[in-house]
Structure formats: C-alpha cells, structure tokens
Write a protein that holds these residues in place. Structure first.
Motif, mmCIF file in Angstrom:
data_model
loop_
_atom_site.group_PDB
_atom_site.id
_atom_site.type_symbol
_atom_site.label_atom_id
_atom_site.label_comp_id
_atom_site.label_asym_id
_atom_site.label_seq_id
_atom_site.Cartn_x
_atom_site.Cartn_y
_atom_site.Cartn_z
ATOM 1 N N LEU A 58 0.813 -1.198 0.000
ATOM 2 C CA LEU A 58 0.000 0.000 0.000
ATOM 3 C C LEU A 58 0.855 1.260 0.000
ATOM 4 O O LEU A 58 0.341 2.372 -0.175
ATOM 5 N N GLU A 59 2.168 1.102 0.206
ATOM 6 C CA GLU A 59 3.085 2.243 0.205
ATOM 7 C C GLU A 59 4.072 2.138 -0.952
ATOM 8 O O GLU A 59 5.217 2.549 -0.855
ATOM 9 N N HIS A 62 -13.772 -1.282 4.684
ATOM 10 C CA HIS A 62 -12.553 -0.642 4.192
ATOM 11 C C HIS A 62 -11.318 -1.393 4.688
ATOM 12 O O HIS A 62 -10.355 -1.613 3.933
ATOM 13 N N ASN A 100 -10.088 -0.907 -8.322
ATOM 14 C CA ASN A 100 -10.425 -0.195 -7.088
ATOM 15 C C ASN A 100 -11.598 -0.807 -6.331
ATOM 16 O O ASN A 100 -11.886 -0.397 -5.201
ATOM 17 N N ASN A 160 -12.547 6.656 -7.394
ATOM 18 C CA ASN A 160 -12.474 6.701 -5.939
ATOM 19 C C ASN A 160 -12.763 8.093 -5.377
ATOM 20 O O ASN A 160 -12.454 9.106 -6.002
ATOM 21 N N ASP A 166 -11.642 10.891 -3.271
ATOM 22 C CA ASP A 166 -10.278 11.296 -2.928
ATOM 23 C C ASP A 166 -10.103 11.707 -1.469
ATOM 24 O O ASP A 166 -8.983 12.002 -1.042
ATOM 25 N N PHE A 198 -10.310 9.883 1.117
ATOM 26 C CA PHE A 198 -9.672 8.834 1.898
ATOM 27 C C PHE A 198 -8.668 8.085 1.032
ATOM 28 O O PHE A 198 -8.717 8.144 -0.198
ATOM 29 N N ASP A 199 -7.775 7.379 1.684
ATOM 30 C CA ASP A 199 -6.737 6.632 0.980
ATOM 31 C C ASP A 199 -7.210 5.198 0.766
ATOM 32 O O ASP A 199 -6.981 4.324 1.589
ATOM 33 N N TYR A 200 -7.891 4.977 -0.370
ATOM 34 C CA TYR A 200 -8.421 3.653 -0.669
ATOM 35 C C TYR A 200 -7.434 2.850 -1.499
ATOM 36 O O TYR A 200 -6.643 3.398 -2.262
ATOM 37 N N THR A 259 -5.710 9.906 -12.273
ATOM 38 C CA THR A 259 -5.411 8.516 -11.948
ATOM 39 C C THR A 259 -5.829 7.599 -13.097
ATOM 40 O O THR A 259 -6.592 7.983 -13.979
#
Length: 486
Positions: A45-46, A251, A272, A285, A287, A289-291, A309
């Motif tokens: 996720l990073e 989530h 997604n 998505n 924006d 939140f960090d989905y 994106t």
C-alpha cells in the motif's frame, strides 16, 4: 552370506537419521519463516510512484480488452418460469428471486459443449484486444475452474466436467493476450456470505443494510482460499473485484485484501473495487480517503473528461453483461469505435463485454462488431496503442479527438466525421516542411499553418477513396502541442 548389522548399530543409524531429518526440517522451517516475515514486511500500500508506473506500464499501453460474463445464468438466458426477468442476465438469481436449489439446477444443466478457447482468443486478437477479464466467479457463487476449495464449479458440479479457466488461460497465452480474472466479493450461494436468510427464497437480498456476523469467516476461510488457488494455479495478470458495496465488506477488509493479493503476486494489477472507495457507477475513488486499488472502474459510462489517476471504462455491447436471449439492443460498430477513441483520448482503457450462450457460442452480433473494431484498428491502431493523452486537451468540438505517440512528437488528430475536402485542427503545430497523411493512405496532404488560422489540411478525394469506408479518420502529424488555445 552377509551378516546383519547389530541392533545397536541399527539404532544408532536410526537415531542419526532422525537427528539429521529434524535438523533439516528445522532449517527449512526457519528459512520459510524468514521468507514469510520478508513478505509480511513489504507494504504494497506504500508502493513508490516509480514502481507503480512500471507495474502499470503494459496495461496503460494495452488500451483495449475483452470482458467476459459467463456462468449458469446463461442457461435461463433471462427467462424464469416462462417469464422474462427484468434487469441484466447475470442477476436473474436475485431479480427473479430464484431459490438456491432451483438455481443449482441451471448449473447442473450447463454443458458448454461448443466452447472453443482457441477461437475465443483468436477473436480477441482479431479485434485488436490486448487483454481479457473473465468471471471466475460472479455473485451467484459458481466457479469456472476446477477448485479444491468448493465443488460448486464447472469441473465438479456440472456434467461438463472441464476447467474453463485452464483452457482459456492457455489459449490467451498462445495469442500473447494478458489474462485477467473477475471475482465477486459477495456470494449468494455460500451460507456465511448471505446477509439475510429468507426461507421463502433462500437467497441473499441486495437491498439489505444489515451486517452478517458470519461474513468475516467467509472471507478468511473461503474467499481468500479461492483467490490463492486462482493466483497460484492460473497466474493472472489482473484481479478484477466486484460486489464490494455490500455492508458486510469493510474498508479494513479492502486494505487487507489488496495486501494479501499482492503478497501472492507482487506484479498483479487490482481494480479499485477491492476497497470501498468507488463512487457509484462513475467508478472513480473518493479522494477524501486513501483507498486501495490500482485503477478506477467507470461502468457503462465514459468519464466526462480526463483524470489524474488510471481508469478503465467497462461497457456492454447491448444492455446486459450475461447472455440474455431477448436483448437485441446492440450498439453499432461505429459507436464502439468512437467509444474506444474517446476513452483513449481521455487517457483510459476500454473493457468491452461479451456474454456467451450456455453452449459456449459468442453471439454473432458481438462477433461482427468485434471484427469491425479490429478492422478499424488494423489501419488506425497506432493512434490508440502505446499512446498517451495530450497535456492540455483531448478534443476539439464534438467530432475531433487527439492522442500522442508515447515519448515521441507524433500526434494523432482523429475525426469522427468524414473530413470531406478540408479540416482545421487548433491544437497541433506541425514541424516545418513535415508531411501529414491519413492512416490508410500514403498520400502527403497539402497543409498550411498560421497563428491565426491554425492548422488547415486539404483532404483530397484520392486519399479518402484510398482509406475507404470507415468509422473514423486519423491524421498523423509531427509537431508540437499548442497550449492555452481557446
């Protein structure tokens, strides 16, 4: 005659081998633990932008793919108890309120005897498609592969007895087509995934807002093992989730699922819908939140403009995803070509659906249209594949779209209408003394350019005749993009 070794020697040897094997097992266990810990330490996720761009590169160049919705719902083909069920074909179990045991009869009757994976893959190739996404399991819970997790699948539950995914993945590999799998998060057949148990229908109800406390067990003990099996057995390039909107799926589950899938195959792409960020059919998505998820999924629509994106518009050729025999509302080849051009100009991908019959036949209207799109791409493909959107604009009026060759100063101005004798492009300045031509014609067209009148091209009748009847006309221009033009 040889003497047998003494009992003490035999015991000593046995003890030695036990110690040796124990040591080996301990060493292997340590190594496996180290590998597991190493995988666990990778937080997908990073991911860095550089790594993300590299992973997405083939997909961004591909532009055009085939979506396949296929399952037992092709057997009733929209008809239940001699009445047509409203809605899309693959939702007949829900919309027709078909009890589980009744629906299982469709699965028992499903024998796709005419399914030919190689001909399907060849059709994708002829259509110009670069990848495919097929339903490994839709909301009805029925699998298209030979699974050890559950026998509710084509190889074990149906008389057909063969693995569809195995056949199609092999055929696609032969044709150099990337292989993707759609997989439903919700499951109307599995008891732990049903939000409400209705004795009358024994089927999950889509309008429920109640959370099923058994759902987390389904995710860990059924959904994840299915996905593990699919990824390790079929090596897909894409996992395309759906059904994430149910209240049972959270989530936190989405973040965990994304990490789980990437740990099995780090290079895989995931849409997604693995998470809860999608804003309705528009598919992009929220924006705030960090989905999790690698690309947005507009459904049955194309974004109004460009996006920062990655995104992919999935659409049907008629009104349904799964086969419905009375749906004859087919889009024309011209509409499909124009959709592909529009999506490409806006920087997205186009995932175009087919719904095969129960016997495994792709409806002829779909075949005709796919071949029609492929014919256009055989001439104009360089304006679609390996291209990128322009920095400032994607269109001029309603009938002109622009694309640019990746990493090159070659621009494509695509007219959705016959340009006839003259056409003006406002956003490209050609290189001095460069040649401009139509794809499908070798003739160099006369052109002029000024800051006031912009690029004006004289389109000769001979060039138009050489291109012939087509859905759109592509002009190839070497030059630079003009920004700030009204």
């Amino acid at each position: 005659m040889k003497k047998r070794p003494s009992v003490s020697i035999g015991l000593s040897l046995a003890l030695f081998f036990c110690i040796f094997l124990s040591s080996c097992k301990e060493k292997n266990a340590i190594q496996e633990n180290e590998k597991t810990e190493e995988v666990a330490l990778v937080n997908y996720l990073e991911e860095s932008k550089e790594d993300f761009d590299q992973r997405m590169s083939w997909w961004r160049d591909a532009k055009f793919g085939m979506f396949i919705h296929w399952g037992p719902y092709a057997v009733p083909a929209g008809i239940y108890k001699e009445k047509e069920v409203e809605g899309i074909g693959e939702w007949i179990m829900d919309k027709g309120q078909v009890p589980i045991k009744e629906y299982e009869k469709f699965a028992k009757e499903w024998i796709p005897e005419d399914f030919d994976a190689e001909s399907w893959a060849k059709l994708m190739k002829e259509a110009g498609m670069k990848y495919v996404v097929i339903t490994s399991k839709h909301h009805d819970g029925f699998g298209l592969w030979n699974s050890e997790v559950s026998n509710y699948n084509i190889a074990n539950f149906s008389p057909y007895g063969k693995d569809i995914l195995k056949q199609l993945s092999a055929a696609c590999k032969k044709e150099d087509i990337k292989f993707g799998l759609y997989h439903s998060i919700m499951d109307w057949h599995h008891p732990q995934a049903q939000a409400i148990h209705e004795p009358k229908y024994n089927v999950w109800r889509t309008d429920s807002t109640k959370v099923n406390p058994e759902f987390p067990k389904y995710v860990e003990n059924y959904l994840k093992p299915q996905l593990h099996e699919l990824i390790t057995s079929y090596d897909p390039d894409i996992i395309w989730f759906d059904g994430e909107w149910i209240p049972d799926y959270t989530h936190e589950m989405g973040l965990d699922m994304y990490q789980y899938i990437r740990s099995l195959k780090p290079s895989i792409l995931i849409n997604n819908r693995v998470d809860k960020g999608r804003r309705g059919m528009m598919g992009m998505n929220d924006d705030k939140f960090d989905y999790a998820g690698d690309f947005g999924t507009p459904e049955q629509e194309i974004l109004e403009g460009t996006a920062a994106t990655d995104w992919e518009s999935c659409m049907t050729m008629n009104d349904t995803w799964g086969f419905k025999k009375n749906d004859h509302n087919w889009k024309s080849t011209e509409v499909l070509v124009h959709n592909l051009i529009d999506v490409t100009a806006k920087g997205g991908n186009y995932l175009l659906n087919i719904g095969p019959t129960a016997k495994g036949i792709i409806p002829q209207p779909s075949v005709n249209r796919l071949k029609g799109v492929g014919k256009w791409l055989s001439v104009n493909g360089e304006a679609v594949f390996d291209t990128e959107k322009l920095a400032s604009t994607y269109k001029q009026g309603e009938s002109i779209r622009y694309t640019k060759k990746k990493s090159k100063s070659i621009y494509y101005a695509i007219s959705l209408e016959n340009p006839e004798s003259e056409i003006v492009f406002n956003y490209i300045e050609p290189n001095k003394d460069s040649k401009i031509h139509l794809l499908g014609s070798d003739e160099s067209l006369k052109w002029s350019y000024s800051d006031e009148t912009k690029l004006t091209i004289e389109v000769s009748k001979t060039a138009l005749d050489e291109v012939g009847k087509t859905e759109a006309w592509t002009f190839v221009i070497e030059g630079k993009e003009l920004t700030g033009v009204n």
